[in-house]
Design a protein around this motif. Structure first.
Motif, PDB file in Angstrom:
ATOM      1  N   HIS A 144       0.762  -1.497   0.146  1.00  0.00           N
ATOM      2  CA  HIS A 144       0.047   0.063  -0.099  1.00  0.00           C
ATOM      3  C   HIS A 144       0.851   1.317  -0.062  1.00  0.00           C
ATOM      4  O   HIS A 144       0.375   2.260  -0.149  1.00  0.00           O
ATOM      5  CB  HIS A 144      -1.024   0.002   1.208  1.00  0.00           C
ATOM      6  N   LYS A 146       2.615   1.379  -2.591  1.00  0.00           N
ATOM      7  CA  LYS A 146       2.687   1.598  -4.207  1.00  0.00           C
ATOM      8  C   LYS A 146       1.211   1.556  -4.781  1.00  0.00           C
ATOM      9  O   LYS A 146       0.955   2.203  -5.817  1.00  0.00           O
ATOM     10  CB  LYS A 146       3.353   0.340  -4.678  1.00  0.00           C
ATOM     11  N   LEU A 147       0.453   1.059  -4.131  1.00  0.00           N
ATOM     12  CA  LEU A 147      -0.966   0.891  -4.676  1.00  0.00           C
ATOM     13  C   LEU A 147      -2.051   1.228  -3.622  1.00  0.00           C
ATOM     14  O   LEU A 147      -1.765   1.116  -2.250  1.00  0.00           O
ATOM     15  CB  LEU A 147      -1.197  -0.479  -4.797  1.00  0.00           C
ATOM     16  N   SER A 149      -6.345   0.631  -1.750  1.00  0.00           N
ATOM     17  CA  SER A 149      -7.454  -0.118  -1.718  1.00  0.00           C
ATOM     18  C   SER A 149      -8.253   0.411  -1.062  1.00  0.00           C
ATOM     19  O   SER A 149      -8.161   1.387  -0.334  1.00  0.00           O
ATOM     20  CB  SER A 149      -6.718  -1.458  -0.756  1.00  0.00           C
ATOM     21  N   HIS A 160       2.299   5.761   1.773  1.00  0.00           N
ATOM     22  CA  HIS A 160       3.008   6.317   0.555  1.00  0.00           C
ATOM     23  C   HIS A 160       3.900   7.152   1.108  1.00  0.00           C
ATOM     24  O   HIS A 160       5.015   7.810   0.638  1.00  0.00           O
ATOM     25  CB  HIS A 160       1.942   7.013  -0.269  1.00  0.00           C
ATOM     26  N   TYR A 258       2.606  -6.952  -6.048  1.00  0.00           N
ATOM     27  CA  TYR A 258       3.001  -5.763  -6.801  1.00  0.00           C
ATOM     28  C   TYR A 258       4.174  -5.885  -7.442  1.00  0.00           C
ATOM     29  O   TYR A 258       5.206  -6.342  -6.562  1.00  0.00           O
ATOM     30  CB  TYR A 258       3.011  -4.414  -5.849  1.00  0.00           C
ATOM     31  N   GLN A 260       7.623  -4.193  -9.524  1.00  0.00           N
ATOM     32  CA  GLN A 260       8.173  -3.028  -9.816  1.00  0.00           C
ATOM     33  C   GLN A 260       9.587  -3.193 -10.550  1.00  0.00           C
ATOM     34  O   GLN A 260      10.015  -4.407 -10.660  1.00  0.00           O
ATOM     35  CB  GLN A 260       8.460  -2.017  -8.678  1.00  0.00           C
TER      36      GLN A 260
END
Length: 260
Positions: A144, A146-147, A149, A160, A258, A260
Motif C-alpha cells: 500500500h 505503491k497501490l 485499496s 506512501h 505488486y 516493480q
C-alpha cells in the motif's frame, strides 16, 4: 552471523513482524531493543530472545510521544553505547470508507505510522550522526506504499508518505554514512491483518473467505500470504548490506502482488 556487534531498535516489536525481525536479528548476533506500547508483551519477547541465547532489552514506547521515543533511544544507547539499526515498524489500521472516516481516526492512523516514523528518525539520526560508523534506518511500508485499496485511506496515505521520508533520509544521511530503505510486504497473517478480515467482510458484504481469496490474495502469483520469515529475511538483508549502493529504495515482498 551477519549482525555481530550491531545494536538495533525496533518499534512495535512485541509481536507480529516486529517480533519476527527482533528474533532474527538476535540470532544473527545483534543486541535488540524491543520497543512497544505494551511493555509486558515486549518483556515476553525479550525473554524469548534471551532463552534462545540472544541479548535484548524491553522499552515501553508510544511512538507518537516524542519524550517516550527520545527516552527509549537514550536508554538503549546508555546500555549498549550506540545505535546501528532503527526500524519504524509500529502500525495500526482503521477500516472505513472515506466519506464516513472521522478526522480523529484519520489522525490516529497517520500519527502512529508517519509521526512515529519521524520521531524515531529524528532521535536515531542524531545518535547515528555522532557515530563514525553511521547507521541504517528501515521503514515498514507496504504494498500500500505503491497501490491503494478501498477502505484504507489513512493507512495508504501514511505508507506512501514513508517513501518520501525514507528518500529524504537517504539523501541527507549519506554524508554521515546513514542508509535508509523501505520494506513493502504484501499481506502477512499478523493480528493486524486478522482483524481486517472480518472488518472488510462486513464493509464489503462478502464472506471472510472471499476477503482472503478475492481481495487480499487475488493478485498474487500463487494465492499465498507473505510470511513473517519472509519479511525478517528482507530486513536482515537490508540491515547487513555493506554499502550505500542500496539506499533510498523500497523492497517489495508480496508473492508478486505488486511488481516493480
Amino acid at each position: 552471523m551477519q549482525l555481530i556487534d550491531k545494536t538495533a531498535l525496533i518499534t512495535g516489536a512485541a509481536g507480529g513482524i516486529g517480533r519476527a525481525i527482533a528474533e532474527r536479528y538476535a540470532r544473527e548476533g545483534a543486541r535488540v531493543a524491543v520497543a512497544d506500547l505494551d511493555l509486558t508483551a515486549a518483556e515476553a519477547t525479550v525473554q524469548q530472545i534471551g532463552d534462545a541465547g540472544g541479548e535484548a532489552m524491553a522499552l515501553a514506547m508510544d511512538v507518537t510521544d516524542e519524550a517516550a521515543v527520545e527516552a527509549g533511544v537514550a536508554a538503549m544507547v546508555e546500555r549498549w553505547g550506540g545505535l546501528d539499526i532503527a526500524i519504524a515498524n509500529a502500525g495500526i489500521q482503521h477500516i472505513a470508507p472515506l466519506h464516513a472516516l472521522s478526522f480523529t481516526d484519520w489522525r490516529k492512523v497517520m500519527s502512529v505510522h508517519l509521526d512515529g516514523a519521524f520521531l524515531l528518525t529524528s532521535a536515531a539520526l542524531r545518535q547515528m550522526y555522532r557515530q563514525e560508523r553511521g547507521g541504517c534506518l528501515l521503514y515498514m511500508g507496504s504494498v500500500h506504499s505503491k497501490l491503494a485499496s478501498p477502505l484504507k485511506a489513512p493507512y495508504v496515505a501514511a505508507k506512501h508518505a514513508l517513501l518520501g521520508l525514507c528518500r529524504s533520509v537517504a539523501k541527507e544521511g549519506a554524508a554521515h554514512r546513514v542508509r535508509a530503505n523501505v520494506i513493502c510486504p504484501g499481506f502477512v497473517r499478523t493480528p493486524l491483518v486478522d482483524r481486517q478480515i472480518p472488518e472488510q467482510a462486513e464493509a464489503l458484504g462478502i464472506s471472510e473467505e472471499a476477503v482472503i481469496r478475492d481481495v487480499m490474495l487475488k493478485d498474487t502469483v500463487d494465492g499465498e500470504f507473505t510470511t513473517l520469515e519472509d519479511i525478517a529475511e528482507v530486513a536482515l538483508h537490508l540491515a547487513a548490506f555493506p554499502s550505500a549502493a542500496l539506499t533510498g529504495q523500497s523492497v517489495v515482498a508480496s508473492h508478486g502482488w505488486y511488481m516493480q
